[in-house]
Design an enzyme around this catalytic site. Sequence first.
Site, PDB file in Angstrom:
ATOM      1  N   LYS A   7     -10.411   2.444  -1.535  1.00 18.02           N
ATOM      2  CA  LYS A   7     -10.323   1.776  -0.196  1.00 18.02           C
ATOM      3  C   LYS A   7     -11.797   2.205   0.419  1.00 18.02           C
ATOM      4  O   LYS A   7     -12.192   3.308   0.626  1.00 18.02           O
ATOM      5  CB  LYS A   7      -9.244   2.368   0.635  1.00 18.02           C
ATOM      6  CG  LYS A   7      -9.092   1.548   2.017  1.00 18.02           C
ATOM      7  CD  LYS A   7      -7.833   2.032   2.593  1.00 18.02           C
ATOM      8  CE  LYS A   7      -7.530   1.182   3.895  1.00 18.02           C
ATOM      9  NZ  LYS A   7      -6.076   1.684   4.536  1.00 18.02           N
ATOM     10  N   GLU A  28       0.775  -1.227   0.109  1.00 21.09           N
ATOM     11  CA  GLU A  28      -0.075   0.123  -0.062  1.00 21.09           C
ATOM     12  C   GLU A  28       0.676   1.424  -0.056  1.00 21.09           C
ATOM     13  O   GLU A  28       1.714   1.237   0.946  1.00 21.09           O
ATOM     14  CB  GLU A  28      -0.956  -0.049   1.367  1.00 21.09           C
ATOM     15  CG  GLU A  28      -1.756   1.018   1.254  1.00 21.09           C
ATOM     16  CD  GLU A  28      -2.676   1.114   2.677  1.00 21.09           C
ATOM     17  OE1 GLU A  28      -3.674   1.895   2.746  1.00 21.09           O
ATOM     18  OE2 GLU A  28      -2.148   0.605   3.736  1.00 21.09           O
ATOM     19  N   CYS A  64      -5.840  -2.676   2.709  1.00 25.24           N
ATOM     20  CA  CYS A  64      -5.405  -2.850   4.270  1.00 25.24           C
ATOM     21  C   CYS A  64      -6.637  -3.040   4.935  1.00 25.24           C
ATOM     22  O   CYS A  64      -6.927  -4.119   5.203  1.00 25.24           O
ATOM     23  CB  CYS A  64      -4.760  -1.382   4.536  1.00 25.24           C
ATOM     24  SG  CYS A  64      -3.653  -1.541   5.831  1.00 25.24           S
TER      25      CYS A  64
END
Length: 297
Positions: free
Chosen positions: A116, A43, A153
């Site tokens: 995300k 990331e 994540c």
Amino acid sequence: MSTITLAATQMACDWDREANLKRAEELVREAAAQGANAILLQELFETPYFCPDQKEELFALAQPFEGNPIVARFAGLAKELGVVLPVSFFERANNAHYNSIAIVDADGTVLGLYRKSHIPDGPGYQEKYYFNPGDTGFRVWDTRFGRLGVGICWDQWYPECARAMALMGAEVLFYPTAIGIEPQDPTIDSRAHWQHAMQGHAAANMVPIVASNRVGTEPNEAATMTFYGSSFIADELGNKLAEASEDRQEVVTATVDLARIRARRASWGFYRDRRPDLYGRVLTLDGETWAGPQGAR
């Protein structure tokens, strides 16, 4: 051919952004030389993980998706090497900002964008200051080597994210990440918990998973973060096929047979025996305010 060789990579980052990009390129080349078809970088690999601090000037790091030079650079690399390459970057879309990933196919075509969905806000991980919650929804992409899904994540902790992508036919799930010490309590070691969460997604959905973390210690004003690497690849039963160290730049690879996994997944009946009519409570925050079938709890 139904086999695919997967690669997880990890490296340390500093504020020499060009050096970070060169290291990332070297890792992709190393993975391709080992036969990898789909290669995961960590990331936000262009910079250190800047989210412990809330600094207005760091918004200048964000760039639009269209014409993005990092995406273009790694799309060229993917085409040269014939590999699928998810590319993580800090995105600016007018007045919105996202933690995003572009999916590049093995011919260099940029297939699309994922933003995300789950944005953390805690000691060391002040992401809500920088990132809007993603608005793309969960997505999967048909690539040269299979149908792939990507979460970023904090997304990796949510079974709903993995299940949604699996329901859309994802054959492999990728999770680029940045995770390490918990600044509020240095005695907490979340490494095993982090791995177990994703191994559970692999087992519950019967899809292989690739996770790439960063390594090294990064100083910030609010907290000094030490990342614990341990990037890994798990098979459809949740077993680790390959795992990197906690503190070194590294590439690990593993080969899986998607056709064999597809047949095995069907034979277990996970998707046959699902009861979506009973899952409405998942759409609520408190588990109560759902008018579903009588007595369904």
